[in-house]
Scaffold this active site. Structure first.
Site, PDB file in Angstrom:
ATOM      1  N   HIS A 306       4.029  17.403  76.956  1.00 23.80           N
ATOM      2  CA  HIS A 306       4.212  16.990  75.567  1.00 23.80           C
ATOM      3  C   HIS A 306       2.861  16.821  74.914  1.00 23.80           C
ATOM      4  CE1 HIS A 306       5.676  14.780  72.078  1.00 23.80           C
ATOM      5  NE2 HIS A 306       6.857  15.277  72.374  1.00 23.80           N
ATOM      6  N   ASP A 363      13.816  17.100  76.679  1.00 25.40           N
ATOM      7  CA  ASP A 363      14.674  18.260  76.923  1.00 25.40           C
ATOM      8  C   ASP A 363      14.998  18.504  78.398  1.00 25.40           C
ATOM      9  OD1 ASP A 363      14.831  19.069  74.185  1.00 25.40           O
ATOM     10  OD2 ASP A 363      12.764  19.756  74.332  1.00 25.40           O
TER      11      ASP A 363
HETATM   12  N1  CMC Z   1       4.307  23.963  82.605  1.00 22.64           N
HETATM   13  C1  CMC Z   1       3.115  24.366  83.133  1.00 22.64           C
HETATM   14  N2  CMC Z   1       1.923  24.083  82.567  1.00 22.64           N
HETATM   15  C2  CMC Z   1       1.929  23.364  81.440  1.00 22.64           C
HETATM   16  C3  CMC Z   1       3.127  22.908  80.838  1.00 22.64           C
HETATM   17  C4  CMC Z   1       4.342  23.239  81.476  1.00 22.64           C
HETATM   18  N3  CMC Z   1       5.519  22.834  80.949  1.00 22.64           N
HETATM   19  N4  CMC Z   1       2.841  22.238  79.697  1.00 22.64           N
HETATM   20  C5  CMC Z   1       1.507  22.259  79.588  1.00 22.64           C
HETATM   21  N5  CMC Z   1       0.956  22.935  80.631  1.00 22.64           N
HETATM   22  C6  CMC Z   1      -0.489  23.119  80.904  1.00 22.64           C
HETATM   23  C7  CMC Z   1      -1.083  24.186  80.018  1.00 22.64           C
HETATM   24  O1  CMC Z   1      -1.051  25.456  80.641  1.00 22.64           O
HETATM   25  C8  CMC Z   1      -2.481  23.662  79.843  1.00 22.64           C
HETATM   26  O2  CMC Z   1      -3.195  23.934  81.029  1.00 22.64           O
HETATM   27  P1  CMC Z   1      -4.768  24.304  80.976  1.00 22.64           P
HETATM   28  O3  CMC Z   1      -5.447  23.067  80.466  1.00 22.64           O
HETATM   29  O4  CMC Z   1      -5.134  24.652  82.378  1.00 22.64           O
HETATM   30  O5  CMC Z   1      -4.895  25.468  80.047  1.00 22.64           O
HETATM   31  C9  CMC Z   1      -2.316  22.152  79.769  1.00 22.64           C
HETATM   32  O6  CMC Z   1      -1.120  21.894  80.533  1.00 22.64           O
HETATM   33  C10 CMC Z   1      -2.155  21.611  78.364  1.00 22.64           C
HETATM   34  O7  CMC Z   1      -1.088  22.304  77.749  1.00 22.64           O
HETATM   35  P2  CMC Z   1      -1.084  22.757  76.238  1.00 22.64           P
HETATM   36  O8  CMC Z   1      -0.166  23.902  76.075  1.00 22.64           O
HETATM   37  O9  CMC Z   1      -2.497  22.924  75.753  1.00 22.64           O
HETATM   38  O10 CMC Z   1      -0.499  21.446  75.558  1.00 22.64           O
HETATM   39  P3  CMC Z   1       0.172  21.344  74.128  1.00 22.64           P
HETATM   40  O11 CMC Z   1       0.081  19.929  73.728  1.00 22.64           O
HETATM   41  O12 CMC Z   1      -0.409  22.365  73.203  1.00 22.64           O
HETATM   42  O13 CMC Z   1       1.691  21.797  74.383  1.00 22.64           O
HETATM   43  C11 CMC Z   1       3.989  21.711  74.920  1.00 22.64           C
HETATM   44  C12 CMC Z   1       2.745  20.918  74.511  1.00 22.64           C
HETATM   45  C13 CMC Z   1       5.201  20.802  74.828  1.00 22.64           C
HETATM   46  C14 CMC Z   1       4.212  22.882  73.950  1.00 22.64           C
HETATM   47  C15 CMC Z   1       3.803  22.238  76.369  1.00 22.64           C
HETATM   48  O14 CMC Z   1       3.657  21.149  77.252  1.00 22.64           O
HETATM   49  C16 CMC Z   1       4.952  23.130  76.815  1.00 22.64           C
HETATM   50  O15 CMC Z   1       4.933  24.341  76.524  1.00 22.64           O
HETATM   51  N6  CMC Z   1       5.991  22.572  77.520  1.00 22.64           N
HETATM   52  C17 CMC Z   1       7.146  23.341  77.894  1.00 22.64           C
HETATM   53  C18 CMC Z   1       8.080  23.475  76.704  1.00 22.64           C
HETATM   54  C19 CMC Z   1       8.802  22.183  76.414  1.00 22.64           C
HETATM   55  O16 CMC Z   1       9.349  21.522  77.293  1.00 22.64           O
HETATM   56  N7  CMC Z   1       8.857  21.835  75.101  1.00 22.64           N
HETATM   57  C20 CMC Z   1       9.542  20.638  74.634  1.00 22.64           C
HETATM   58  C21 CMC Z   1       8.591  19.597  74.118  1.00 22.64           C
HETATM   59  S1  CMC Z   1       9.340  17.991  73.867  1.00 22.64           S
HETATM   60  C22 CMC Z   1      10.534  18.160  72.650  1.00 22.64           C
HETATM   61  C23 CMC Z   1      10.119  18.807  71.402  1.00 22.64           C
HETATM   62  O17 CMC Z   1       8.985  18.741  70.935  1.00 22.64           O
HETATM   63  O18 CMC Z   1      10.995  19.416  70.816  1.00 22.64           O
END
Ligand code: CMC
Length: 428
Positions: A306, A363
């Protein structure tokens, strides 16, 4: 004068005021940055940018705290109901009994869709994703209620708010009925909000659907947990569209579209599809997690991670408990719940997830409950939208009343070609 941050650029130092919220989080007010320095900020994904001041929802992502209007989410989930929470978000205070009864009555009075709207549903292919249909129908409400769509008219805003909250479950259920080729079921105003939705989903003209109050309550808790989450992607979209003074229906329709993506609300559908894939392939949670960690693999552990929570999402904790209660009440075992719990157990001990502070989010477990109560997978995100609706509206209303409200219009750092002459076709 309060605290200031100093910025020095090209030998000139300017003072930038620091503003502080009621929970003591601080932000630098950059309103004068460009006029005094010529600089703009660059912050892809708005990782560090506050777009507004808001008094609706408070999150402390490090501590895993979520409060609506000051009330902890745990207390609201246990003691309140979705209509009361909607009122709270919209009005800032818990309603007195008379006010809540009046609100519920208003919603009942507006639960039917205009008959002409049915034709609109029938124009979509049966296999259309219900988020696409939902966004289109919500936007189409602007065409049915043109006489009450002025964002600056309080009575227009009040009636549009009631219409949206009242009709959203009907729209959602009609999306499903259309996909099944079944007749639409009218709302039954003797039922409460969630029971009515279940009735419109699962009753047919030949068969009454007897709503299990425990299932209706589980759904109600899920809607409470989804009701607002401050400046997330869809809410920011609703505010952005609203800032152009587009009407409430158009703004909410844009929010539905933003919610659809798998990084946001669409993750609840993606989680179940991921769990089903793991079940079908018969691989262990550990093996699957290796794929999610592999930078050459685009897969992620859906329902994990998140932008704001760097701790267990407080909503996920409650949903996990509700999920186990619902399954045990229905005397159902769930292979998918077993897989989810295995994935969670392994991930929370895995260095990759621990160092990046990735925990289950809202989720991760919600889809297992939806599935247990018979909601088809592609409807999961529609339920998220039903829950998020009062939050979107409250945020939109807050924006319209904000004296600092300006059109949302970010700037950019241009990286394209510099000036060049047009070349005629025969010279290219
Ligand atoms: N699985 C594997 N790696 C992950 C995940 C995951 N679910 N989430 C983040 N990471 C890694 C990402 O690859 C990155 O690694 P590195 O620093 O080595 O490049 C690091 O963690 C930080 O991730 P980010 O993508 O820069 O973080 P963000 O704040 O931009 O993204 C997020 C947040 C929710 C989009 C992301 O965690 C994600 O894609 N999660 C899976 C999708 C998900 O469950 N979404 C629902 C979010 S909660 C409800 C809502 O908002 O609707």
């Amino acid at each position: 004068m309060g605290e200031v941050a100093k910025l020095t650029f090209n030998g000139k130092t300017i003072d930038l005021p620091v503003i502080e919220g009621t929970e003591h989080e601080k932000g630098i007010d950059l309103a004068k940055l460009r006029s005094e320095t010529g600089l703009i900020t660059y912050d892809p994904g708005y990782m560090n940018s506050g777009a507004c001041q808001s008094s609706i929802t408070y999150i402390d992502g490090e501590a895993g705290i979520l409060r609506y209007r000051g009330y902890p989410i745990e207390e609201l989930a246990e003691r309140s109901n979705f209509l009361e929470v909607s009122w709270l978000l919209l009005n800032g205070e818990l309603p007195a009994k008379g006010a809540l009864d009046g609100f519920a009555q208003d919603l009942r009075m507006h639960s039917m869709l205009h008959e002409d709207m049915k034709a609109f549903f029938n124009a979509f292919p049966k296999n259309a994703h219900p988020m696409a249909v939902g966004a289109a129908v919500v936007n189409a409400m602007s065409t049915f209620y043109q006489d009450s769509s002025d964002p600056s008219n309080p009575e227009h805003v009040r009636i549009s708010t009631i219409r949206l909250l009242a009709k959203m479950p009907t729209i959602a259920a009609y999306c499903y009925k259309h996909s099944k080729g079944q007749p639409f079921i009218y709302p039954n105003n003797r039922l409460d909000y969630c029971s009515n939705f279940l009735h419109m989903m699962f009753a047919t003209p030949c068969d009454e659907y007897v709503v299990d109050p425990a299932v209706a309550r589980a759904l109600d808790v899920l809607l409470i947990l989804h009701a607002d989450h401050e400046q997330n992607c869809s809410t920011s979209t609703v505010r952005m569209v609203g800032s152009s003074l587009a009407n409430l229906f158009a703004s909410i329709s844009a929010g539905v579209a933003a919610l659809w993506g798998p990084r946001h609300g669409g993750a609840n559908q993606a989680v179940i599809e991921m769990l089903e894939e793991i079940a079908a392939e018969g691989i262990s949670g550990k093996t699957f997690l290796e794929k999610c960690k592999d930078k050459n693999d685009t897969r992620r552990l859906m329902g994990f991670g998140h932008r704001v929570y760097k701790n267990y999402d407080p909503r996920a904790k409650i949903i996990k408990t509700v999920c186990m209660d619902v399954l045990s009440r229905m005397k159902r075992s769930s292979r998918l719940l077993d897989i989810a719990m295995e994935l969670e157990g392994v991930a929370l001990k895995d260095e990759y997830f621990v160092t990046r502070k990735l925990y289950p989010n809202v989720d991760f477990y919600s889809g297992i409950i939806y599935q247990a109560i018979g909601i088809p997978t592609d409807m999961f995100t529609v339920l998220f939208a039903m829950g998020r609706l009062p939050g979107w509206i409250a945020q939109w209303q807050e924006l319209q009343k904000d004296p600092t409200n300006k059109i949302g219009r970010p700037r950019q750092i241009y990286t394209g070609a510099t000036k060049r002459a047009y070349s005629p076709m025969d010279k290219r």
